[in-house]
Scaffold this active site. Structure first.
Site, PDB file in Angstrom:
ATOM      1  N   CYS A 153      -3.162  -5.957   3.245  1.00 39.26           N
ATOM      2  CA  CYS A 153      -4.268  -4.522   1.892  1.00 39.26           C
ATOM      3  C   CYS A 153      -5.025  -5.857   1.315  1.00 39.26           C
ATOM      4  O   CYS A 153      -5.834  -5.957   2.563  1.00 39.26           O
ATOM      5  CB  CYS A 153      -3.431  -4.463   1.267  1.00 39.26           C
ATOM      6  SG  CYS A 153      -4.448  -2.887   0.187  1.00 39.26           S
ATOM      7  N   HIS A 164       0.135  -0.813   3.903  1.00 38.37           N
ATOM      8  CA  HIS A 164       1.623  -1.155   3.291  1.00 38.37           C
ATOM      9  C   HIS A 164       2.481  -1.244   3.903  1.00 38.37           C
ATOM     10  O   HIS A 164       3.416  -0.208   3.877  1.00 38.37           O
ATOM     11  CB  HIS A 164       1.628  -1.104   1.831  1.00 38.37           C
ATOM     12  CG  HIS A 164       0.294  -1.532   0.852  1.00 38.37           C
ATOM     13  ND1 HIS A 164       0.479  -2.896   0.158  1.00 38.37           N
ATOM     14  CD2 HIS A 164      -0.057  -0.882   0.662  1.00 38.37           C
ATOM     15  CE1 HIS A 164      -0.154  -2.856  -0.586  1.00 38.37           C
ATOM     16  NE2 HIS A 164      -1.152  -1.738  -0.129  1.00 38.37           N
ATOM     17  N   GLU A 171       5.185  -3.064   3.598  1.00 39.01           N
ATOM     18  CA  GLU A 171       6.685  -3.148   2.876  1.00 39.01           C
ATOM     19  C   GLU A 171       6.977  -2.126   2.240  1.00 39.01           C
ATOM     20  O   GLU A 171       7.975  -2.344   1.557  1.00 39.01           O
ATOM     21  CB  GLU A 171       6.024  -4.965   2.449  1.00 39.01           C
ATOM     22  CG  GLU A 171       5.487  -4.283   0.948  1.00 39.01           C
ATOM     23  CD  GLU A 171       3.988  -3.999   1.491  1.00 39.01           C
ATOM     24  OE1 GLU A 171       3.688  -4.357   2.523  1.00 39.01           O
ATOM     25  OE2 GLU A 171       3.527  -3.930   0.240  1.00 39.01           O
TER      26      GLU A 171
END
Ligand SMILES: *[C@@H]1O[C@H](CO)[C@@H](O)[C@H](O)[C@H]1NC(C)=O
Ligand SMILES: *[C@@H]1O[C@H](CO)[C@@H](O)[C@H](O)[C@H]1NC(C)=O
Ligand SMILES: *[C@@H]1O[C@H](CO)[C@@H](O)[C@H](O)[C@H]1NC(C)=O
Length: 311
Positions: free
Chosen positions: A127, A238, A240
């Protein structure tokens, strides 16, 4: 396939330093801290690292070292030689004038120098980390407004995927998941358009585009890149959050395939770090640098992160 194109293809996967080197199965990856800009975080400290990035790397067999801001360049140079890669996380600071931008610039420059002289040193940007990579390479912030806050999308994979390093070991079924299911979470108001990318020689010579997406207004933005000649990778989305963020009013994909996606990219990047032989000068020094020396703070009731490390 002609021998020449096969050689070129192989060169695409095997960057200098990768071939024939023994793997480092105790990799340590740095995560760059960033200035606190959200007032909810003010009481806890001036800089932070969200725990989801830490867990993302740990889940693939890496340990993590926080890279704190405002240290002398000399200390960053020393740390660079001690660790096996860095991750530039998502967040919200200025790409040009923040301490985060200064620190990422130092590591980016050292990583490019290292891999130009045969030393493998991978960088991952997520990001804002993706955005700063493009700003560092271009020497300018070339982002434009995109409306992609809180939306999960399938990736529009490009033809470059087939010869990329990032997807070289991806099972066909994962590519199907990535291109058909909403497994990539977006939380951004800015993006890099393919037009801007193509018009900027520094960017288009340095990176290849592995996927694009469209924001809620149909504006196309680049969502996955890898550097052509350096182990540098960036995702506007993202990976994660799929496994490590749980706020129920956020679009965090948690399906089994979303978890697989997240694990794939963590494994990919940590495997890149295993190609680096850097190490701390002593075990004492290593132990003192690891993030286990800090205690995360509970932040799930004031942010999208379950926990965060404050410095
Ligand atoms: C997918 O990307 C291609 C270029 O790689 C573009 O022409 C096409 O419009 C994109 N499709 C969508 C749905 O964004
Ligand atoms: C984020 O997106 C999810 C899924 O579309 C939605 O349920 C949720 O309300 C959104 N949250 C916010 C704060 O807009
Ligand atoms: C968030 O949770 C912590 C730990 O339970 C608590 O101390 C704090 O007061 C909470 N903050 C808010 C704004 O609710």
């Amino acid at each position: 396939m002609a021998p020449l194109s096969l050689a070129l293809l192989l060169f695409g996967w095997l960057l200098p330093g990768a071939a024939g080197t023994e793997l480092n199965n105790r990799p340590i990856i740095g995560i760059v801290a960033q200035e606190v800009t959200d007032k909810e975080f003010f009481p806890f400290g001036a800089t932070y690292i969200a725990d989801s990035y830490v867990k993302f790397l740990e889940s693939a067999g890496s340990r993590v070292v926080p890279i704190r801001l405002n240290l002398p360049e000399e200390e960053y140079r020393k740390l660079f030689k001690s660790i096996n890669g860095v991750l530039f996380p998502g967040g919200s600071v200025d790409l040009q004038v923040s301490s985060f931008s200064r620190t990422t610039r130092i590591f980016y420059k050292l990583a490019v120098e290292a891999s130009s002289s045969g030393h493998y040193f991978p960088i991952w940007g997520t990001c804002m980390g993706f955005q700063i990579l493009t700003a560092l390479t271009a020497g300018a912030d070339l982002l434009s407004a995109t409306a992609a806050e809180n939306i999960s999308l399938p990736l529009n994979l490009t033809d470059e995927v087939a010869s990329s390093r990032m997807f070289h070991h991806a099972p066909p079924d994962l590519l199907r998941v990535l291109s058909q299911e909403r497994v990539t979470a977006n939380f951004h108001h800015f993006g890099l358009t393919p037009e801007t990318f193509r018009a900027n020689k520094k960017l288009s010579e340095f990176y290849r585009v592995l996927s694009t997406n469209r924001d809620t207004n149909g504006v196309e933005f680049i969502s996955t890149i890898e550097a052509r000649n350096h182990p540098i990778y960036g995702v506007q989305w993202h990976p994660e959050v799929n496994r490590f963020q749980w706020r129920s009013d956020m679009s965090y994909p948690h399906s089994a395939n979303a978890i697989w996606t997240s694990q794939y990219f963590a494994d990919f990047f940590v495997n890149e770090a295993r190609k680096s032989q850097n190490h701390f000068l002593s075990e004492e020094e290593e132990n003192a640098a690891l993030i286990y020396n800090w205690t995360p703070t509970y932040t799930a009731n004031i942010s999208g992160y379950e926990q965060a490390y404050f410095f």
